[in-house]
Every structure is written in structure tokens, then in C-alpha cells.
Write an enzyme that holds these catalytic residues in place. Structure first.
Site, short mmCIF file in Angstrom:
data_model
loop_
_atom_site.label_atom_id
_atom_site.label_comp_id
_atom_site.label_asym_id
_atom_site.label_seq_id
_atom_site.Cartn_x
_atom_site.Cartn_y
_atom_site.Cartn_z
N ARG A 72 -4.20 -4.19 1.69
CA ARG A 72 -3.08 -4.50 2.57
C ARG A 72 -2.32 -3.26 3.05
O ARG A 72 -2.02 -3.12 4.24
CB ARG A 72 -2.06 -5.40 1.85
N ARG A 122 -1.12 7.18 -1.00
CA ARG A 122 -1.11 6.47 -2.29
C ARG A 122 -1.80 7.37 -3.31
O ARG A 122 -2.85 7.94 -3.03
CB ARG A 122 -1.84 5.13 -2.20
N1 CP Z 1 0.48 -4.95 -2.12
C1 CP Z 1 -0.38 -3.93 -2.10
O1 CP Z 1 0.01 -2.76 -2.33
O2 CP Z 1 -1.66 -4.27 -1.84
P1 CP Z 1 -2.87 -3.27 -1.71
O3 CP Z 1 -3.07 -2.64 -3.09
O4 CP Z 1 -4.04 -4.08 -1.27
O5 CP Z 1 -2.47 -2.20 -0.73
#
Ligand code: CP
Length: 322
Positions: A72, A122
């Protein structure tokens, strides 16, 4: 900086480029934004929801550096940029970047800042985003750093709460599951502190809310209770915020095995809840929400993820504002 998980990641490195002027237009922690800035982002997101396709980022390049998996966050940031006319570079797997050869985070950030106008990152290390912001000449947006913070998720959570409740003020919010390692609940507590919430922390002992966040609540006069049982403990809540047990953060996988299935929300458990209750989850889910909840009108987690697109359009626009 605390290390969340052993891995192949190269050391952060000490900046050889420390004299380069740093950007001060970062989003590293939700605490970087005032209440007014948070509300402005939510207003802007509502505007993008009515018209997500504009060319305001024409000629801009945004890098998405994902040293940890994501569906996401990465795809909604990338969609946000593309719908605004910008371009994307980056990687979704650290193993395909030169960090796998030992390049430091410092060097990676400086190289990418030669190519991009902003960096969405990230990383598994708590504090990595703050470090990147201290060595980067272009803005850094934290897309999650270890168990620490996930501010863009928090802003989309706030947007989802506002849309479903009509207000952010005086809400009762139950936070369920992995409150120890779940960075989204940590950021959410800090953001909601502007809006007089009452919290219920529902977790087993092994995953309970860290003391620092309970101290934060006490200092900010935020009432909270801690309970273990899930059933019937959220009937007075406006928001039921479920979380996944974060397998990737456990040093001891035996401990993960003991707690991984501690809670499963089932449709029948929503029967006696308030009509306005909505179930949120940052996703991905594993076993903590039974698929039989999906068709309940109180299930909001897929719409919540869609809201992420509009909120991230607002964030990127603010970060790249002249
Ligand atoms: N909510 C969220 O951070 O989802 P992802 O890990 O898929 O980015």
C-alpha cells in the site's frame, strides 16, 4: 538508534557531505506537523479526493527507497506522484540496490538526492528516516522506520476517522493487537493527542503498549485503560483499530508463535457495538480480522487504504511546495 532486526543492511555511515544544506521540509515523525498542519493536510486530501488527476508535479522526480516490503505505502505514494504528473525512480527491494554491497545509507541518500526532488523511504532501523533527513539536501518522507513511526499512515488514519465520524474530537479508540511493535499505533496516539481522545489498549502482555507512549498519554491528560480480552471490550468505542502481529520485528520467533493468533475479530463480535463504530486496520492483515467481517458496513479498512492515495497526494504536494 535502535536496531529492529538483524539483516543485510549496510551501516548508516558518517556523512562525508555534511556541508551540503539540508532540507527542512521533511515528514519524519507525526510530531513534525502541528495540529494546524495536520488539519490542512486533511483538507487538502479531501480536495484531491474530488479531483486526483492534476499536473502540479510536472517535471518533478520522486524516489521511493523501500528497504522493507510494502504494497500500500509504496504503490499509493507512486500513484499519487503519477496522478500529479511527476515521475518515480527507486527500488522495492534492498537486495537490488547497492546497499546489499555495503553502501551506507548516507551515501545512498546523497546519490539519490542528485537525481530526485524528494525521497520516500521505508527502512527497518528505528531512526533511519531522521538520520536520512539530517544528511539529505532534498525532503525525506518517512514511509516507516522499524517499530518507530509511520506518519503518512497516521495522516490517512486521521482522514479515515474524520470521514467516518465527522469529527476527530472526543472519540473513544480501541487499539488492538501488536501495540509493542506496531508503529502505526504509536504515531496515531501522538496525532490524536490534539483531539481529546480516550484510548483502550487491548493486547497480551508480550505485546502491550510501550511505557513511553503511556507516559506520553499521562503527560497529555489522555485517559487510557489496558485490557487483555478482545470480545465486548470495544462496545463503547467509535473506532476499533486492529493491527497485525509484526513477525518481522521479533528477535525470538518462538515468542511470535505464542502470540501470533492471539486475537481474531469475527463478524458476530460487532453485534453490540455502536452504530458509528468503524473497524480500521493499516493492513496487511493475516488472521486478526476474519474475512466474514469484510461485508459488514462497519468494516472500513479497504476504503482506509484507498484514502491513502489522496492523503499522500496532499503530503507530497506540501513537501514539494516552493
Ligand atoms: N499499511 C502499510 O504500511 O502497508 P504496506 O506495508 O503494504 O505498505
Amino acid at each position: 538508534m535502535k536496531k529492529s532486526k538483524p539483516g543485510l543492511y549496510a551501516p548508516l555511515g558518517v556523512g562525508a557531505f555534511m556541508l551540503i544544506p539540508m532540507s527542512n521540509n521533511n515528514l519524519v515523525s507525526i510530531a513534525d506537523y502541528s495540529k494546524e498542519e495536520i488539519l490542512a493536510i486533511l483538507d487538502s486530501a479531501a480536495d484531491f479526493e474530488t479531483n486526483p488527476n492534476r499536473k502540479t508535479l510536472d517535471g518533478k522526480v520522486i524516489a521511493t527507497l523501500f528497504f522493507e516490503p510494502s504494497t500500500r505505502t509504496r504503490l499509493s505514494f507512486e500513484t499519487a506522484v503519477i496522478r500529479l504528473g511527476g515521475s518515480i525512480i527507486g527500488f522495492s527491494d534492498a537486495a537490488t540496490s547497492s546497499s546489499s554491497k555495503g553502501e551506507t545509507l548516507n551515501d545512498t541518500i546523497h546519490m539519490v538526492s542528485c537525481y530526485a526532488d524528494a525521497i520516500v523511504m521505508r527502512h527497518p532501523l528505528e531512526g533511519a528516516a531522521r538520520y536520512a533527513s539530517e544528511v539529505s539536501p532534498v525532503p525525506i518522507i518517512n514511509a516507516g522506520d522499524g517499530a518507530n513511526q509511520h506518519p503518512s499512515q497516521t495522516l490517512l488514519d486521521l482522514y479515515s476517522i474524520l470521514k467516518t465520524q465527522g469529527t476527530l474530537e472526543n472519540l473513544t479508540i480501541s487499539l488492538v493487537g501488536d501495540l509493542k511493535y506496531g508503529r502505526t499505533v504509536h504515531s496515531l496516539i501522538m496525532a490524536m493527542s490534539h483531539f481529546h481522545p480516550t484510548f483502550k489498549f487491548i493486547a497480551p502482555d508480550e505485546l502491550k503498549m510501550p511505557d513511553e507512549y503511556k507516559v506520553f498519554c499521562k503527560k497529555n491528560n489522555i485517559p487510557f485503560t489496558e485490557v487483555f480480552e478482545l470480545a465486548d471490550n470495544f462496545n463503547d468505542s467509535d473506532i476499533l483499530y486492529m493491527t497485525r502481529v509484526q513477525k518481522e520485528r521479533f528477535q525470538d520467533l518462538m515468542e511470535y508463535e505464542r502470540v501470533k493468533n492471539v486475537y481474531t475479530l469475527k463478524n458476530s463480535m460487532l453485534e453490540n457495538t455502536k452504530p458509528n463504530l468503524r473497524v480500521l486496520h493499516p493492513l496487511p492483515r493475516v488472521t486478526e480480522i476474519d474475512p466474514d467481517v469484510d461485508s459488514n458496513e462497519k468494516a472500513y479498512y479497504f476504503k482506509q487504504a484507498q484514502n491513502g492515495l489522496y492523503v499522500r497526494q496532499a503530503i507530497v504536494s506540501k513537501v514539494l511546495a516552493p
